[in-house]
Design a protein around this motif. Structure first.
Motif, PDB file in Angstrom:
ATOM      1  N   HIS A 133      -3.780 -12.686  -1.583  1.00 36.84           N
ATOM      2  CA  HIS A 133      -2.705 -11.916  -2.378  1.00 36.84           C
ATOM      3  C   HIS A 133      -2.627 -10.556  -2.599  1.00 36.84           C
ATOM      4  N   GLY A 134      -3.793 -10.202  -2.148  1.00 41.15           N
ATOM      5  CA  GLY A 134      -4.110  -8.419  -2.307  1.00 41.15           C
ATOM      6  C   GLY A 134      -3.246  -7.764  -1.780  1.00 41.15           C
ATOM      7  N   PRO A 135      -3.013  -6.399  -1.999  1.00 39.22           N
ATOM      8  CA  PRO A 135      -2.294  -5.380  -1.672  1.00 39.22           C
ATOM      9  C   PRO A 135      -2.444  -4.772  -0.128  1.00 39.22           C
ATOM     10  N   GLN A 136      -1.541  -4.260   0.242  1.00 39.04           N
ATOM     11  CA  GLN A 136      -1.629  -3.551   1.709  1.00 39.04           C
ATOM     12  C   GLN A 136      -2.676  -2.151   1.525  1.00 39.04           C
ATOM     13  N   TRP A 137      -2.448  -1.642   0.417  1.00 40.67           N
ATOM     14  CA  TRP A 137      -3.140  -0.383   0.003  1.00 40.67           C
ATOM     15  C   TRP A 137      -3.617  -0.376  -1.449  1.00 40.67           C
ATOM     16  N   ILE A 138      -5.092  -0.202  -1.309  1.00 33.91           N
ATOM     17  CA  ILE A 138      -5.879  -0.017  -2.735  1.00 33.91           C
ATOM     18  C   ILE A 138      -6.071   1.409  -3.010  1.00 33.91           C
ATOM     19  N   ALA A 139      -5.512   2.028  -3.948  1.00 30.64           N
ATOM     20  CA  ALA A 139      -5.808   3.528  -4.246  1.00 30.64           C
ATOM     21  C   ALA A 139      -6.840   3.440  -5.550  1.00 30.64           C
ATOM     22  N   VAL A 140      -8.066   3.900  -5.089  1.00 32.22           N
ATOM     23  CA  VAL A 140      -9.064   3.941  -6.018  1.00 32.22           C
ATOM     24  C   VAL A 140      -8.807   5.276  -6.867  1.00 32.22           C
ATOM     25  N   GLY A 141      -9.086   5.018  -8.194  1.00 33.01           N
ATOM     26  CA  GLY A 141      -8.890   6.115  -9.256  1.00 33.01           C
ATOM     27  C   GLY A 141      -9.782   7.194  -9.355  1.00 33.01           C
ATOM     28  N   GLY A 142     -11.090   6.656  -8.649  1.00 34.40           N
ATOM     29  CA  GLY A 142     -12.203   7.635  -8.697  1.00 34.40           C
ATOM     30  C   GLY A 142     -12.638   8.064  -7.327  1.00 34.40           C
ATOM     31  N   ALA A 143     -13.783   8.404  -7.287  1.00 24.23           N
ATOM     32  CA  ALA A 143     -14.333   8.934  -5.972  1.00 24.23           C
ATOM     33  C   ALA A 143     -15.201   7.834  -5.095  1.00 24.23           C
TER      34      ALA A 143
ATOM     35  N   GLY B 255      -8.393  -2.853   9.144  1.00 27.37           N
ATOM     36  CA  GLY B 255      -7.443  -3.341   9.755  1.00 27.37           C
ATOM     37  C   GLY B 255      -6.320  -4.161   8.885  1.00 27.37           C
ATOM     38  N   ALA B 256      -6.864  -4.577   7.594  1.00 27.66           N
ATOM     39  CA  ALA B 256      -5.963  -5.389   6.773  1.00 27.66           C
ATOM     40  C   ALA B 256      -5.458  -4.872   5.445  1.00 27.66           C
ATOM     41  N   VAL B 257      -6.441  -3.791   5.100  1.00 27.65           N
ATOM     42  CA  VAL B 257      -5.915  -3.089   3.831  1.00 27.65           C
ATOM     43  C   VAL B 257      -6.602  -1.610   4.139  1.00 27.65           C
ATOM     44  N   THR B 258      -5.846  -0.654   3.597  1.00 32.34           N
ATOM     45  CA  THR B 258      -6.015   0.721   3.460  1.00 32.34           C
ATOM     46  C   THR B 258      -6.663   0.935   2.057  1.00 32.34           C
ATOM     47  N   VAL B 259      -7.743   1.806   2.204  1.00 36.27           N
ATOM     48  CA  VAL B 259      -8.379   2.115   0.536  1.00 36.27           C
ATOM     49  C   VAL B 259      -8.585   3.677   0.635  1.00 36.27           C
ATOM     50  N   SER B 260      -7.896   4.319  -0.336  1.00 33.49           N
ATOM     51  CA  SER B 260      -8.054   5.514  -0.611  1.00 33.49           C
ATOM     52  C   SER B 260      -8.604   5.987  -1.865  1.00 33.49           C
ATOM     53  N   ASN B 261      -9.273   7.195  -1.835  1.00 33.21           N
ATOM     54  CA  ASN B 261      -9.890   7.505  -3.190  1.00 33.21           C
ATOM     55  C   ASN B 261      -9.200   8.751  -3.680  1.00 33.21           C
ATOM     56  N   ALA B 262      -9.859   9.262  -5.114  1.00 31.76           N
ATOM     57  CA  ALA B 262      -9.351  10.524  -5.651  1.00 31.76           C
ATOM     58  C   ALA B 262     -10.595  11.520  -5.788  1.00 31.76           C
TER      59      ALA B 262
END
Length: 323
Positions: free
Chosen positions: A71-81, A92-99
């Motif tokens: 049930h997780g999201p397509q994109w997880i935006a991490v608020g830290g580094a 391939g299943a989820v995109t992760v970005s950081n700050a």
């Protein structure tokens, strides 16, 4: 990607971010969750497309399995580094970005605040003041002409390098793919570190926690450093072997160490680091300043606009490289 994605804001205080999101994109449905507990049912019911998440209570107990689950999201935006609390994941299943970069300037200020604490002997002057003692032979230690080794020339490392040049330091550093960089006199591969430890008067750790960096600064590395070197760790807990540092400093090695990250956070009350002299301990706060959280969220909102337009995101993290 959807025109009006559902967004989960997972922080210790999601209210300000929910309010800001409502201002800039009132058509978006968003929810907040302020705990590590109870995330599974929220995800199952809300089914967010995107999650903005901060590891606000450390790595222990972070609901990684829930966010990366069915049930997780397509994109997880991490608020830290740092993203080691999520590693590994299937790119391939989820995109992760950081700050990465949002707090680089603040961390660099922390680094030089710590360095100057030792070179100016702030503790010694405080002790003299408490005893009303006038030390006529006191000398300052200038930074000009000394060498700083920056292990990890990412956003933070580059911010440290820029300030190092203002102090007249010679700057050497490492990065996975060595190339000439502004404000750095020599860039090396991490493989060169065994020969670099002993060349530096100041060593700054600013690398992510990866299989290849875990335990990077061990007993051998510490003893290879100059006896009067200053060590500053603003990387991630686990890069530096804490037990090895305790042993080295008990032997009189290193002029001082400033540690903002630890293998276990919060640092246990019975940890020997608490009782060491010549050590600065801070609660993983070098990146935290008034307004930091909303600046990080502003970066996310910029990225969200790109995501909604179907454009490439910035700060996407490669799970294998950790940045």
């Amino acid at each position: 990607m959807t025109d009006a994605p559902r967004i989960l804001i997972h922080t210790s205080d999601p209210a300000p971010m929910l309010a800001r999101l409502a201002e800039v994109a009132p058509e978006i449905e968003a929810r907040g969750h302020d705990s590590y507990d109870g995330l599974d049912p929220v995800l199952a019911e809300f089914r967010p497309d995107v999650a903005y998440s901060v590891a606000f209570q450390g790595r222990v107990g972070y609901p990684r399995a829930a966010l990366l689950g069915a049930h997780g999201p397509q994109w997880i935006a991490v608020g830290g580094a740092g993203v080691d609390h999520l590693t590994p994941w299937d790119a391939g299943a989820v995109t992760v970005s950081n700050a990465a970069g949002v707090a680089a300037a603040m961390i660099a200020e922390y680094v030089f605040g710590a360095v100057l604490h030792f070179t100016l002997d702030i503790e010694g002057m405080a002790a003299d003041r408490a005893e009303r003692h006038w030390e006529r032979s006191r000398l300052m230690t200038p930074l000009k002409g000394k060498t700083i080794l920056i292990v990890g020339l990412g956003h933070t490392g580059q911010a440290v390098a820029e300030r190092a040049k203002a102090f007249g330091l010679r700057v050497i550093g490492t990065r996975a793919r060595p190339q000439a960089m502004e404000n750095v006199d020599a860039v090396h591969s991490p493989d060169a570190l065994p020969g670099l430890w002993g060349k530096a008067d100041i060593v700054v750790l600013s690398v992510p926690l990866l299989p290849g960096t875990r335990g990077l600064v061990n007993s051998r590395a510490l003893m290879a450093m100059k006896r009067d070197a200053i060590l500053v760790d603003v990387s991630r807990g686990g890069v530096l072997d804490g037990a090895a540092l305790v042993n080295a400093m008990r032997m009189g090695h290193l002029r001082g160490a400033a540690l903002d990250v630890f293998e276990t956070e919060p640092l246990p009350g019975d940890h020997p680091l608490w009782g060491l002299d010549r050590v600065i301990l801070s609660p993983h706060c070098s990146a935290v300043y008034d307004g930091w959280a909303m600046q990080s969220f502003a970066l996310f909102l910029d990225n969200l606009e790109r995501w909604r337009k179907g454009e490439a995101l910035f700060n996407i993290v490669d799970p294998d490289r950790g940045y």
